[in-house]
Design an enzyme around this catalytic site. Structure first.
Site, PDB file in Angstrom:
ATOM      1  CB  SER A  47     -59.525  78.827 -26.831  1.00 54.49           C
ATOM      2  OG  SER A  47     -60.254  77.662 -27.670  1.00 54.49           O
ATOM      3  CD1 TRP A  48     -54.094  76.926 -26.436  1.00 56.69           C
ATOM      4  CD2 TRP A  48     -53.621  74.904 -27.348  1.00 56.69           C
ATOM      5  NE1 TRP A  48     -52.514  76.945 -26.710  1.00 56.69           N
ATOM      6  CE2 TRP A  48     -52.200  75.703 -27.254  1.00 56.69           C
ATOM      7  CE3 TRP A  48     -53.142  73.854 -27.720  1.00 56.69           C
ATOM      8  CZ2 TRP A  48     -51.042  75.538 -27.851  1.00 56.69           C
ATOM      9  CZ3 TRP A  48     -51.890  73.166 -28.387  1.00 56.69           C
ATOM     10  CH2 TRP A  48     -50.827  74.091 -28.289  1.00 56.69           C
ATOM     11  CD  GLN A 120     -54.944  79.572 -27.674  1.00 58.22           C
ATOM     12  OE1 GLN A 120     -55.743  79.327 -26.870  1.00 58.22           O
ATOM     13  NE2 GLN A 120     -53.709  80.119 -27.287  1.00 58.22           N
ATOM     14  CG  ASP A 184     -47.993  82.733 -28.732  1.00 61.17           C
ATOM     15  OD1 ASP A 184     -48.323  81.707 -28.811  1.00 61.17           O
ATOM     16  OD2 ASP A 184     -48.025  83.711 -27.808  1.00 61.17           O
ATOM     17  CE1 TYR A 378     -44.115  81.716 -23.890  1.00 62.67           C
ATOM     18  CE2 TYR A 378     -44.754  82.963 -26.074  1.00 62.67           C
ATOM     19  CZ  TYR A 378     -45.285  82.535 -24.722  1.00 62.67           C
ATOM     20  OH  TYR A 378     -46.490  82.446 -24.295  1.00 62.67           O
ATOM     21  CD  GLU A 422     -46.099  80.830 -20.446  1.00 62.32           C
ATOM     22  OE1 GLU A 422     -45.471  81.502 -19.866  1.00 62.32           O
ATOM     23  OE2 GLU A 422     -46.601  80.881 -21.162  1.00 62.32           O
ATOM     24  CD  GLN A 437     -49.338  79.252 -17.906  1.00 66.82           C
ATOM     25  OE1 GLN A 437     -48.931  80.049 -17.652  1.00 66.82           O
ATOM     26  NE2 GLN A 437     -50.120  79.010 -19.337  1.00 66.82           N
TER      27      GLN A 437
HETATM   28  C1  9WN Z   1     -51.137  84.889 -26.763  1.00 64.69           C
HETATM   29  C2  9WN Z   1     -52.061  81.297 -22.578  1.00 64.69           C
HETATM   30  C3  9WN Z   1     -51.351  81.362 -23.919  1.00 64.69           C
HETATM   31  C4  9WN Z   1     -51.311  79.856 -24.393  1.00 64.69           C
HETATM   32  C5  9WN Z   1     -50.299  80.035 -25.883  1.00 64.69           C
HETATM   33  C6  9WN Z   1     -49.129  80.655 -25.437  1.00 64.69           C
HETATM   34  C7  9WN Z   1     -49.525  82.005 -24.844  1.00 64.69           C
HETATM   35  C8  9WN Z   1     -50.401  84.184 -25.445  1.00 64.69           C
HETATM   36  C9  9WN Z   1     -49.327  85.087 -24.954  1.00 64.69           C
HETATM   37  O1  9WN Z   1     -50.101  82.074 -23.650  1.00 64.69           O
HETATM   38  O2  9WN Z   1     -49.937  83.081 -25.632  1.00 64.69           O
HETATM   39  O3  9WN Z   1     -52.046  83.952 -26.941  1.00 64.69           O
HETATM   40  O4  9WN Z   1     -49.569  86.214 -24.674  1.00 64.69           O
HETATM   41  O5  9WN Z   1     -47.994  84.672 -25.350  1.00 64.69           O
HETATM   42  O6  9WN Z   1     -48.203  80.868 -26.474  1.00 64.69           O
HETATM   43  O7  9WN Z   1     -50.205  78.750 -26.361  1.00 64.69           O
HETATM   44  O8  9WN Z   1     -52.627  79.627 -24.844  1.00 64.69           O
HETATM   45  O9  9WN Z   1     -51.445  80.217 -21.785  1.00 64.69           O
END
Ligand code: 9WN
Length: 451
Positions: A47-48, A120, A184, A378, A422, A437
Site C-alpha cells: 500500500s504505502w 499501512q 516492521d 532492518y 531497500e 526496490q
Molecule cells: C511486510 C514492502 C514492505 C514495506 C515495509 C517494509 C517491508 C514487509 C516485509 O517491506 O515490510 O509488510 O515482509 O518485511 O518494512 O515498510 O512496505 O517494501
C-alpha cells in the site's frame, strides 16, 4: 570530507544515468497488472510503497501512475480499509493470500484481487497531490479522473481509520501489527511485542524472505516472525472484523508516526477536495480529523526526551524509545514554535542526520549514538531513502527550504551507486536488503525531476 568508509568501492552515477536506472527499475518491476515493491523479496503491491511508486511514475507516464493508484484503490475493502498488500497472481512471498484468508473470512474483503487483512501508513493523499501537480504541469489529463474518482475513496479510507483505529477517540491512531507501521521490527515495538505470546497452536509456516536476503542479520529474527504470524492468527480467529481485532489483538499501539502522517494527509486531502469541489462537509471533517490528530501528536511529545512517543494501549503506557519516528511532529506541525525549532535542530544535529560518521546526512532509523543502534538490521539503524523523502517533502511544504534541499542532496549521494537498495548502512553507504526496490527508484525520480 565524508568520513564513512564503504566496504566495496562504490560506483557513482551521474544524474542522467541515475534517472535512467530508476526508470529501468520501475519498468523491470512492472508485471503488467502492477509494479511490484521489489523484484524477488516483495513480488506484490504494498500500500504505502504504491503511493510513493506512483509519484515517480507520474514523471515518466502519468497514465501509468494513475493506473497504479487505481489498482490499489480498486482493492479497497467494502468497509473502506486500504489493505497493506494487494497480491499479484504470482507467489513468492510469505505470508501469501492463503495464509491471510481474508476473502474467506470477511465479507468486506475483495475476492479478486486477493489482499492481506491489515493496513499501512496513510500517505496516499500526499501521492494524489503530487501526481495531480505533476500531471497538470505536463498536461496529462488522466490525473483529473484520478482526482475525481480517487478522492471519495481516499475520504472513505480516512474515515475508516477514524472509525476503527482511534480506540480512545483522541486522534492517536492505533496499529494492530508492527507491519501496519511500515517499520516492521523497529525497537519501538520491542516492548509491545514482548507481550505477544505465540500460541502452541500457531499453524506451521516457512519463511521465504530468508532465502532472498543472503545476510539474515538484515532481516527480522524467527521469534519476531512467530509473533508477526501469531497476530495474523488472532485476526483470522475474529474474521478480520475491525472492531473485534482492536478489542482482541495482543498488540495495540498508538503509533505517533502514522498519526502524524494521517494528520498531514488529511490536510492535503481536504485542500484537494476544496479545490476540486468535493462536498464541503467532508472537507471540513477532514480538517477536524487533522486537527485532532495533530493535537494527539503534540501530546505525545516528551519535552525531556525531546522526541514524540508511541503509546502502548495494552500496557497503558508511553513508549520512550528513541527512533526516527520521534520526529513525527515535524511532519504535521502542532508543537509551539520553540519546541519545533528545537526538534528540527535535533534532527539535523550530531545525534541524527548531522552525526559526523554518517555516509550521507539523512536521519537513520535509530541514532548511531543509541545503544540499540544496529546499522545493518532492518529498521534498527539503516537509512531509508523513502523516509528521507517524506521529511523532505513535508519540510518543503512547511517552508523549511534549506533543510529540504539538504536532505535531497544527501539522499541522492547515498543512492548514487545505482543499486536502488531497500535501505543503506548509514555509516558506510553499503546497500542492504532488497535491490531494485521500486520506492527507492521513485524517490530518486521525484528528486531528480524537481531540481
Ligand atoms: C511486510 C514492502 C514492505 C514495506 C515495509 C517494509 C517491508 C514487509 C516485509 O517491506 O515490510 O509488510 O515482509 O518485511 O518494512 O515498510 O512496505 O517494501
Amino acid at each position: 570530507m565524508r568520513r564513512g568508509v564503504a566496504h566495496a568501492p562504490r560506483r557513482r552515477l551521474g544524474s542522467v544515468q541515475l534517472a535512467a536506472g530508476a526508470a529501468w527499475t520501475l519498468s523491470r518491476n512492472d508485471i503488467g497488472t502492477m509494479i511490484t515493491a521489489a523484484p524477488r523479496l516483495y513480488p506484490h503491491m504494498w500500500s504505502w510503497d504504491t503511493a510513493f511508486i506512483s509519484i515517480g511514475l507520474a514523471h515518466l507516464n502519468a497514465d501509468r501512475a494513475v493506473a497504479e493508484l487505481e489498482t490499489l484503490l480498486g482493492a479497497q475493502w467494502r468497509n473502506g480499509m486500504l489493505p497493506h498488500i494487494v497480491f499479484s497472481s504470482g507467489g513468492g512471498y510469505f505470508p501469501g493470500p492463503e495464509r491471510w484468508g481474508t476473502a474467506e473470512l470477511n465479507p468486506d474483503a475483495p475476492e479478486s484481487p486477493r489482499t492481506s487483512g491489515i493496513c499501512q501508513p496513510p500517505v496516499h493523499a500526499i501521492a494524489l497531490r503530487r501526481i495531480v501537480d505533476i500531471g497538470r504541469q505536463t498536461g496529462q489529463s488522466s490525473v483529473e479522473r484520478l482526482l475525481a474518482e480517487g478522492w471519495p475513496r481516499l475520504y472513505r479510507w480516512h474515515e475508516w481509520l477514524v472509525r476503527h483505529r482511534d480506540p480512545r477517540g483522541m486522534g492517536m491512531l492505533a496499529i494492530v501489527h508492527g507491519w501496519e507501521s511500515g517499520m516492521d521490527n523497529s525497537p519501538r515495538w520491542d516492548e509491545p511485542y514482548a507481550a505477544v505470546e505465540p500460541g502452541a497452536d500457531l499453524p506451521p509456516y516457512a519463511r521465504t524472505d530468508r532465502n532472498l536476503v543472503a545476510d539474515h542479520g538484515e532481516r527480522p529474527s524467527d521469534l519476531e516472525y512467530d509473533r508477526y504470524l501469531w497476530l495474523i492468527e488472532e485476526m483470522r480467529r475474529v474474521g478480520y472484523d475491525a472492531d473485534q481485532v482492536v478489542r482482541t489483538s495482543s498488540f495495540l499501539v498508538g503509533d505517533v508516526f502514522v498519526t502524524a502522517l494521517f494528520a498531514l494527509a488529511s490536510e492535503v486531502l481536504a485542500t484537494l477536495g476544496q479545490e476540486s469541489g468535493q462536498p464541503a462537509a467532508q472537507v471540513s471533517r477532514l480538517r477536524e480529523w487533522a486537527a485532532r490528530s495533530r493535537a494527539a501528536v503534540a501530546t505525545a511529545y516528551d519535552p525531556d526526551a525531546g522526541l514524540a512517543r508511541d503509546f502502548d494501549l495494552r500496557a497503558d503506557r508511553w513508549l520512550s524509545v528513541r527512533t526516527i519516528a520521534g520526529f513525527a511532529p515535524l511532519l504535521c506541525g502542532g508543537l509551539d514554535e520553540a519546541a519545533e525549532r528545537e526538534l528540527l535542530d535535533r534532527l539535523c544535529g550530531p545525534d541524527w542526520a548531522g552525526h559526523p560518521d554518517l555516509f550521507a546526512a539523512i536521519p537513520p532509523s535509530v541514532s548511531p549514538n543509541d545503544p540499540a543502534f544496529r546499522p545493518r538490521e532492518y529498521w534498527r539503524g539503516p537509512g531509508w531513502p523513502v523516509i528521507a523523502w517524506l521529511f523532505g517533502w513535508a519540510f518543503a511544504q512547511r517552508g523549511w527550504t534549506a533543510q529540504a534541499t539538504r536532505l535531497r542532496a544527501e539522499c541522492l549521494h547515498l543512492v548514487d551507486d545505482g543499486t536502488f537498495a531497500e535501505y543503506y548502512h548509514p555509516l558506510t553507504g553499503e546497500p542492504l536488503g532488497s535491490r531494485q526496490q521500486s520506492w527507492t527508484a521513485t524517490v530518486v525520480l521525484d528528486w531528480l525531476h524537481t531540481a
